[in-house]
Design an enzyme around this catalytic site. Sequence first.
Site, mmCIF file in Angstrom:
data_model
loop_
_atom_site.group_PDB
_atom_site.id
_atom_site.type_symbol
_atom_site.label_atom_id
_atom_site.label_comp_id
_atom_site.label_asym_id
_atom_site.label_seq_id
_atom_site.Cartn_x
_atom_site.Cartn_y
_atom_site.Cartn_z
ATOM 1 N N GLY A 226 33.805 -63.667 21.569
ATOM 2 C CA GLY A 226 32.456 -64.476 21.009
ATOM 3 C C GLY A 226 32.387 -65.813 21.510
ATOM 4 O O GLY A 226 31.307 -66.363 21.448
ATOM 5 N N LYS A 233 27.096 -63.628 20.907
ATOM 6 C CA LYS A 233 26.502 -64.622 19.703
ATOM 7 C C LYS A 233 25.858 -65.839 20.451
ATOM 8 O O LYS A 233 24.722 -66.177 19.694
ATOM 9 C CB LYS A 233 27.728 -65.184 18.953
ATOM 10 C CG LYS A 233 28.517 -64.010 18.484
ATOM 11 C CD LYS A 233 27.705 -62.974 17.264
ATOM 12 C CE LYS A 233 28.733 -62.292 16.790
ATOM 13 N NZ LYS A 233 28.134 -60.870 16.151
ATOM 14 N N CYS A 277 32.132 -56.933 7.457
ATOM 15 C CA CYS A 277 31.789 -56.435 5.957
ATOM 16 C C CYS A 277 31.151 -55.087 6.069
ATOM 17 O O CYS A 277 30.319 -54.432 5.251
ATOM 18 C CB CYS A 277 30.902 -57.340 5.338
ATOM 19 S SG CYS A 277 31.282 -58.824 4.677
ATOM 20 N N GLY A 278 31.483 -54.358 7.141
ATOM 21 C CA GLY A 278 31.156 -52.790 7.056
ATOM 22 C C GLY A 278 29.720 -52.259 7.897
ATOM 23 O O GLY A 278 29.368 -51.541 7.912
ATOM 24 N N LYS A 279 29.368 -53.630 8.836
ATOM 25 C CA LYS A 279 28.039 -53.235 9.658
ATOM 26 C C LYS A 279 28.169 -51.976 10.563
ATOM 27 O O LYS A 279 27.406 -51.110 10.478
ATOM 28 C CB LYS A 279 28.001 -54.454 10.348
ATOM 29 C CG LYS A 279 26.658 -55.076 10.084
ATOM 30 C CD LYS A 279 26.132 -56.346 10.994
ATOM 31 C CE LYS A 279 27.178 -56.833 11.883
ATOM 32 N NZ LYS A 279 28.138 -57.736 11.705
ATOM 33 N N ASN A 281 30.380 -49.600 10.543
ATOM 34 C CA ASN A 281 30.739 -48.526 9.503
ATOM 35 C C ASN A 281 29.251 -47.846 9.035
ATOM 36 O O ASN A 281 28.954 -46.715 9.013
ATOM 37 C CB ASN A 281 31.433 -48.828 8.231
ATOM 38 C CG ASN A 281 32.957 -48.866 8.820
ATOM 39 O OD1 ASN A 281 33.452 -48.323 9.603
ATOM 40 N ND2 ASN A 281 33.593 -49.248 7.814
ATOM 41 N N ARG A 429 30.045 -59.260 0.806
ATOM 42 C CA ARG A 429 31.267 -59.021 0.091
ATOM 43 C C ARG A 429 31.497 -59.667 -1.170
ATOM 44 O O ARG A 429 31.977 -60.769 -0.928
ATOM 45 C CB ARG A 429 32.513 -59.005 1.244
ATOM 46 C CG ARG A 429 33.763 -58.498 0.503
ATOM 47 C CD ARG A 429 35.016 -58.476 1.554
ATOM 48 N NE ARG A 429 34.895 -57.715 2.387
ATOM 49 C CZ ARG A 429 35.759 -56.486 2.737
ATOM 50 N NH1 ARG A 429 36.323 -56.334 1.634
ATOM 51 N NH2 ARG A 429 35.325 -55.811 3.821
ATOM 52 N N PHE A 526 31.568 -46.264 2.278
ATOM 53 C CA PHE A 526 31.318 -45.555 3.635
ATOM 54 C C PHE A 526 30.486 -44.525 3.676
ATOM 55 O O PHE A 526 29.126 -44.796 3.496
ATOM 56 C CB PHE A 526 32.866 -44.883 3.776
ATOM 57 C CG PHE A 526 34.097 -46.029 3.867
ATOM 58 C CD1 PHE A 526 33.988 -46.725 4.899
ATOM 59 C CD2 PHE A 526 34.989 -46.130 2.854
ATOM 60 C CE1 PHE A 526 34.948 -47.730 4.998
ATOM 61 C CE2 PHE A 526 35.843 -47.058 2.876
ATOM 62 C CZ PHE A 526 36.022 -48.051 4.331
ATOM 63 N N GLU A 528 29.450 -42.588 1.401
ATOM 64 C CA GLU A 528 28.701 -42.417 0.068
ATOM 65 C C GLU A 528 27.575 -43.252 0.021
ATOM 66 O O GLU A 528 26.755 -43.382 -0.911
ATOM 67 C CB GLU A 528 29.772 -42.569 -0.998
ATOM 68 C CG GLU A 528 30.802 -41.740 -1.046
ATOM 69 C CD GLU A 528 30.470 -40.159 -1.280
ATOM 70 O OE1 GLU A 528 29.347 -39.713 -1.647
ATOM 71 O OE2 GLU A 528 31.265 -39.261 -0.833
#
Length: 618
Positions: A226, A233, A277-279, A281, A429, A526, A528
């Site tokens: 980064g 970024k 935070c799961g981006k 995924n 989160r 995930f 779900e």
Amino acid sequence: MNHPAFAAHSTLEAPAWVKHKKLIEWVQRVAALAKPERIVWCDGSQEEYDRLTAQMVAAGTLRRLNPAKRPNSYLACSDPSDVARVEDRTFICSQRREDAGPTNNWIAPAEMRATLDGLFDGAMRGRTMYVVPFSMGPLGSPIAHIGVELSDSPYVVSNMRIMTRMGRKVYDVLGEDGEFVPCVHSVGAPLAAGQKDVAWPCNDTKYIVHFPESREIWSYGSGYGGNALLGKKCFALRIASTMGRAEGWLAEHMLVLGVTSPEGKKHHVAAAFPSACGKTNFAMLIPPQGMNGWKITTIGDDIAWIKPGKDGRLYAINPEAGYFGVAPGTSEKTNFNAMATLKENVIFTNVALTDDGDVWWEGMTDEPPAHLIDWQGRDWTPAIAKETGRKAAHPNARFTAPASQCPSIDADWENPAGVPIDAFVFGGRRSTTVPLVTEARDWVEGVYMAATMGSETTAAAAGQQGVVRRDPFAMLPFCGYNMSDYFAHWLKTGVKLEQMSVRTPKIFCVNWFRKGDDGKFVWPGFGENMRVLRWMVDRIEGKAKGEEHAFGVSPRYDDLDWSGLDFTREQFEQVISVDDAAWRKELALHSELFDTLKQGLPVALQDTRSALEKKLTA
């Protein structure tokens, strides 16, 4: 130090295919300051990539992984002091301090230029300066923009070839007088004659500097992604956000996905989550059992550039060509598509090495291997981990992989016109307070949701972990100008959409991370998350119902499709409930944020907060 393989383009004289006079003069000026031993004009070819990686293997910067396990892939292990973005050393040097705003570090441009001139004087001595032309977005796209990075790091060049459209074709688009963002990078480790280099050169002194008015980026002292891959970024968010404000478009820290129903109807969603935070995924989600016929495709996993099309709607591209993803926690269970993307042609950074020449990180498998070499080159076993708590991979370990290898890649991911956005999703989160999903009743309420979102800090930024901080739009570390002006730009975008009489994208806020009394996550997350995504799509189509509360509209238990999942009404209540007392405290924290940003804060957001407060006390 001689590299005859580069002789053709290793010169202060630009090759014939570079016809941009101002670019050539700029390269000459930087070379005169930084004093590299040679200049290489990169062409982006496979041969060039192979030469650079071979050079880095010989230098100890890269280790070639077992080709039977991980073809054409490499492992880099950084200096332990150079492992993440350094937000406290990142500066927005606008002419006026108020244009940077209270959430950015500011130093007067003249003072910063004097500092950089001193740091860069001879900074590349004994090294090669690579001229790296790159396009952020498909070449020639009306949404794309071009940059050129000058760097003394072959690691940067190799990663930029994966992460951007890099090479000779960029000059064809740039022509003789096209606009480009100039980016200068040095690891800050000049070599004296005969001095032996280290595997990962860097400097304790670090500066990542942006000049918004001249659209320049200067980075010194770090070789980490980064801080050093300046298309990411630095350009794609900090500089591009200032360009977007001036030109009427958005540069956002967002994934973009396509969601196609069993009937073949497709929608596009852009979603913002803070780092880790799961981006990725969510961008590569595989619909769960019971949701047959639904399909998710990936346009991008991290950054979106969004411009109005001729019809007035907002169209997004992924300006990147690769994924620079967080490795720990990624597995075939959590993100099958990401793991499939990583089978070959990958540069891994700060993960662990297995005894058979492959890679491993925490969360990849249920059981760790019996022995590893950790990211700092030390022996690692489960027993050592139990005794010392030492991780085999750094928590911010990364993979750099071509987006084209992703099994879920969208057919339109390189469409120069972009894809039309039907919804924006914002999430952080949060273990309490924020419901699983809420739809904003209008654009202003949606902007308020995004402006006040919070998330726990992650390993992607150096510093304390586990503390909730406000991260408006997931852009706190990445907005290149005053955050209040950024909110106003979003509000103005909504007004323009209304004036064009086009369907405004809906705005949703999500939180996959509510915890129960036992401290465990209640929502399975995930794949779900598709159930929530389906509700959003059905809301766009006017098919799904919901229940209004103080902050918007959320689904009731029967509004979601539970096929194939055993999730009780009681569990659902735990993730969807709105606790008025908790929200009164939350609104007080929103006030603290607004006090920080009071200069230029849009009145509409203050009015929205007041209206929410009234609803809570009604």
